[in-house]
Design a protein around this motif. Structure first.
Motif, mmCIF file in Angstrom:
data_model
loop_
_atom_site.group_PDB
_atom_site.id
_atom_site.type_symbol
_atom_site.label_atom_id
_atom_site.label_comp_id
_atom_site.label_asym_id
_atom_site.label_seq_id
_atom_site.Cartn_x
_atom_site.Cartn_y
_atom_site.Cartn_z
ATOM 1 N N GLY A 74 36.631 20.778 -2.977
ATOM 2 C CA GLY A 74 37.398 22.023 -2.983
ATOM 3 C C GLY A 74 37.630 22.557 -1.581
ATOM 4 O O GLY A 74 38.736 23.000 -1.250
ATOM 5 N N PHE A 75 36.595 22.490 -0.745
ATOM 6 C CA PHE A 75 36.727 23.016 0.614
ATOM 7 C C PHE A 75 37.672 22.154 1.445
ATOM 8 O O PHE A 75 38.406 22.681 2.296
ATOM 9 C CB PHE A 75 35.357 23.086 1.282
ATOM 10 C CG PHE A 75 35.392 23.699 2.652
ATOM 11 C CD1 PHE A 75 35.669 25.046 2.817
ATOM 12 C CD2 PHE A 75 35.193 22.924 3.782
ATOM 13 C CE1 PHE A 75 35.715 25.620 4.079
ATOM 14 C CE2 PHE A 75 35.238 23.488 5.044
ATOM 15 C CZ PHE A 75 35.505 24.835 5.198
ATOM 16 N N ASN A 76 37.671 20.853 1.207
ATOM 17 C CA ASN A 76 38.593 19.968 1.937
ATOM 18 C C ASN A 76 40.042 20.356 1.667
ATOM 19 O O ASN A 76 40.886 20.321 2.577
ATOM 20 C CB ASN A 76 38.356 18.513 1.529
ATOM 21 C CG ASN A 76 39.184 17.540 2.345
ATOM 22 O OD1 ASN A 76 39.116 17.508 3.564
ATOM 23 N ND2 ASN A 76 39.990 16.738 1.649
ATOM 24 N N ALA A 77 40.325 20.753 0.430
ATOM 25 C CA ALA A 77 41.685 21.200 0.097
ATOM 26 C C ALA A 77 42.021 22.493 0.839
ATOM 27 O O ALA A 77 43.150 22.661 1.336
ATOM 28 C CB ALA A 77 41.802 21.404 -1.410
ATOM 29 N N VAL A 78 41.050 23.390 0.935
ATOM 30 C CA VAL A 78 41.256 24.643 1.673
ATOM 31 C C VAL A 78 41.553 24.352 3.139
ATOM 32 O O VAL A 78 42.487 24.919 3.723
ATOM 33 C CB VAL A 78 40.005 25.552 1.549
ATOM 34 C CG1 VAL A 78 40.090 26.716 2.532
ATOM 35 C CG2 VAL A 78 39.865 26.074 0.128
ATOM 36 N N VAL A 79 40.760 23.475 3.750
ATOM 37 C CA VAL A 79 40.961 23.110 5.155
ATOM 38 C C VAL A 79 42.362 22.547 5.370
ATOM 39 O O VAL A 79 43.037 22.865 6.359
ATOM 40 C CB VAL A 79 39.885 22.097 5.607
ATOM 41 C CG1 VAL A 79 40.226 21.529 6.990
ATOM 42 C CG2 VAL A 79 38.519 22.758 5.640
ATOM 43 N N GLY A 80 42.825 21.711 4.431
ATOM 44 C CA GLY A 80 44.162 21.138 4.541
ATOM 45 C C GLY A 80 45.253 22.190 4.542
ATOM 46 O O GLY A 80 46.202 22.126 5.328
ATOM 47 N N GLN A 81 45.116 23.197 3.661
ATOM 48 C CA GLN A 81 46.117 24.257 3.584
ATOM 49 C C GLN A 81 46.093 25.158 4.815
ATOM 50 O O GLN A 81 47.140 25.559 5.323
ATOM 51 C CB GLN A 81 45.894 25.085 2.318
ATOM 52 C CG GLN A 81 46.157 24.332 1.024
ATOM 53 C CD GLN A 81 47.581 23.853 0.921
ATOM 54 O OE1 GLN A 81 48.513 24.643 0.898
ATOM 55 N NE2 GLN A 81 47.776 22.540 0.876
ATOM 56 N N VAL A 82 44.884 25.468 5.307
ATOM 57 C CA VAL A 82 44.775 26.296 6.513
ATOM 58 C C VAL A 82 45.396 25.588 7.705
ATOM 59 O O VAL A 82 46.118 26.182 8.511
ATOM 60 C CB VAL A 82 43.296 26.635 6.802
ATOM 61 C CG1 VAL A 82 43.144 27.314 8.167
ATOM 62 C CG2 VAL A 82 42.734 27.536 5.708
ATOM 63 N N SER A 83 45.131 24.284 7.818
ATOM 64 C CA SER A 83 45.687 23.503 8.925
ATOM 65 C C SER A 83 47.210 23.397 8.824
ATOM 66 O O SER A 83 47.920 23.504 9.827
ATOM 67 C CB SER A 83 45.059 22.103 8.933
ATOM 68 O OG SER A 83 45.593 21.320 9.972
ATOM 69 N N LYS A 84 47.698 23.222 7.604
ATOM 70 C CA LYS A 84 49.140 23.054 7.400
ATOM 71 C C LYS A 84 49.911 24.329 7.717
ATOM 72 O O LYS A 84 50.935 24.298 8.416
ATOM 73 C CB LYS A 84 49.413 22.631 5.949
ATOM 74 C CG LYS A 84 50.890 22.455 5.629
ATOM 75 C CD LYS A 84 51.083 22.013 4.187
ATOM 76 C CE LYS A 84 52.559 21.865 3.844
ATOM 77 N NZ LYS A 84 52.748 21.434 2.426
ATOM 78 N N TYR A 85 49.423 25.460 7.207
ATOM 79 C CA TYR A 85 50.166 26.712 7.342
ATOM 80 C C TYR A 85 49.698 27.562 8.519
ATOM 81 O O TYR A 85 50.327 28.580 8.822
ATOM 82 C CB TYR A 85 50.054 27.523 6.050
ATOM 83 C CG TYR A 85 50.726 26.844 4.874
ATOM 84 C CD1 TYR A 85 52.115 26.760 4.800
ATOM 85 C CD2 TYR A 85 49.974 26.262 3.857
ATOM 86 C CE1 TYR A 85 52.735 26.127 3.726
ATOM 87 C CE2 TYR A 85 50.583 25.627 2.779
ATOM 88 C CZ TYR A 85 51.966 25.557 2.725
ATOM 89 O OH TYR A 85 52.572 24.926 1.678
ATOM 90 N N GLN A 86 48.583 27.168 9.155
ATOM 91 C CA GLN A 86 48.048 27.928 10.295
ATOM 92 C C GLN A 86 47.915 29.411 9.947
ATOM 93 O O GLN A 86 48.281 30.299 10.722
ATOM 94 C CB GLN A 86 48.938 27.734 11.528
ATOM 95 C CG GLN A 86 48.920 26.332 12.096
ATOM 96 C CD GLN A 86 47.574 25.967 12.710
ATOM 97 O OE1 GLN A 86 47.166 26.545 13.700
ATOM 98 N NE2 GLN A 86 46.893 25.001 12.107
ATOM 99 N N SER A 87 47.388 29.650 8.760
ATOM 100 C CA SER A 87 47.256 31.018 8.254
ATOM 101 C C SER A 87 46.053 31.103 7.330
ATOM 102 O O SER A 87 45.661 30.098 6.708
ATOM 103 C CB SER A 87 48.516 31.429 7.496
ATOM 104 O OG SER A 87 48.337 32.671 6.837
ATOM 105 N N VAL A 88 45.469 32.317 7.216
ATOM 106 C CA VAL A 88 44.373 32.541 6.272
ATOM 107 C C VAL A 88 44.724 33.633 5.257
ATOM 108 O O VAL A 88 43.877 34.060 4.481
ATOM 109 C CB VAL A 88 43.071 32.923 7.015
ATOM 110 C CG1 VAL A 88 42.596 31.776 7.880
ATOM 111 C CG2 VAL A 88 43.254 34.196 7.841
#
Length: 260
Positions: A74-88
């Motif tokens: 689950g956290f790996n998916a979160v990291v991918g989205q944060v890296s992709k969109y450069q947003s939290v």
């Protein structure tokens, strides 16, 4: 046996003329990271979460957190989205705050954070003084709330507060003035009350920032099932329907144009 993996937070930088290493990495810096990890990995209900173990390793400084593979995926998916969109902005509040803390440290100390997992082809997000992993302030607005539950703790040496155990939101810690608590004559512990409070709420998702809650008012709250009161309400409603309300007309108004 539960399958496990790990999350790694690697920090590079320097201390004066020395490269950052476990030997010159201060205990307060360790604590600063540790305080964020539970919210980073498990932003929701933590009551029955899997254990999370910890190691501090060299290279420059590597925080390694071993836990259930379910969390890692689950956290790996979160990291991918944060890296992709450069947003939290899209993250649950505890997770977003963890990334904000890493961003603040990176900016103040010129450190570089690299967050990844033990999965093959793991997603990676890098945080340094040039990135901007911070929530959009305009999204969080002031709001007023009513919470109901059992008071389990009151007071505090540095920051005074009330701990309110609620059914749907867990234990809420509500900042309360010491002067108010000192004036209370009755013992409120382990009794049910309502609390009116203010804090920050996400304008789009409705999520409440539990760390911003401030006390406004205590409300006596003793829920009881009153059959006679409910019968009286049903009787009044029945009389109103049989007299002044045309059921067919009322139903058409409720439907609007859906059956047109």
């Amino acid at each position: 046996m539960e399958k496990t993996g790990y999350i790694e937070i690697r920090i590079t930088g320097s201390k004066g003329n020395l490269d950052l290493s476990p030997g010159n990495y201060d205990i307060r810096e360790v604590i600063e990271v540790l305080e964020q990890v539970e919210g980073l990995i498990v932003p929701g209900d933590k009551k029955d979460r899997f254990p999370i173990s910890y190691q501090l390793e060299a290279g420059s400084v590597r925080h390694v957190f071993k836990t259930s593979l379910q969390y890692i995926i689950g956290f790996n998916a979160v990291v991918g989205q944060v890296s992709k969109y450069q947003s939290v902005d899209f993250l649950d509040l505890p997770t977003a705050k963890a990334f904000e803390t890493f961003q603040d440290i990176a900016f103040k100390k010129n450190y570089v954070f690299e967050v990844k997992t033990s999965l093959d082809n793991t997603n990676i997000v890098k945080i340094d003084k040039t990135t901007r992993f911070c929530r959009t302030e305009a999204i969080w607005v002031d709001a007023e709330f009513y919470f109901y539950g059992k008071i389990t703790s009151m007071g505090g040496k540095e920051r005074s507060n009330i701990h309110l155990a609620t059914e749907d939101m867990g234990i809420l810690i509500i900042q309360t003035e010491k002067e108010y608590l000192a004036k209370l004559e009755n013992n409120l512990l382990y009794k049910n009350y309502g609390v009116r409070a203010v804090g920050k709420q996400h304008a789009e998702t409705g999520e409440i920032d539990k760390t911003t809650l401030r006390f406004l008012e205590l409300i006596n709250y003793q829920p009881a099932y009153d059959e006679d009161y409910l019968k009286e309400l049903r009787s009044k409603a029945k009389n109103n329907w049989s007299g002044s309300i045309d059921p067919d007309k009322w139903l058409r108004e409720i439907r609007g144009g859906y059956d047109a």
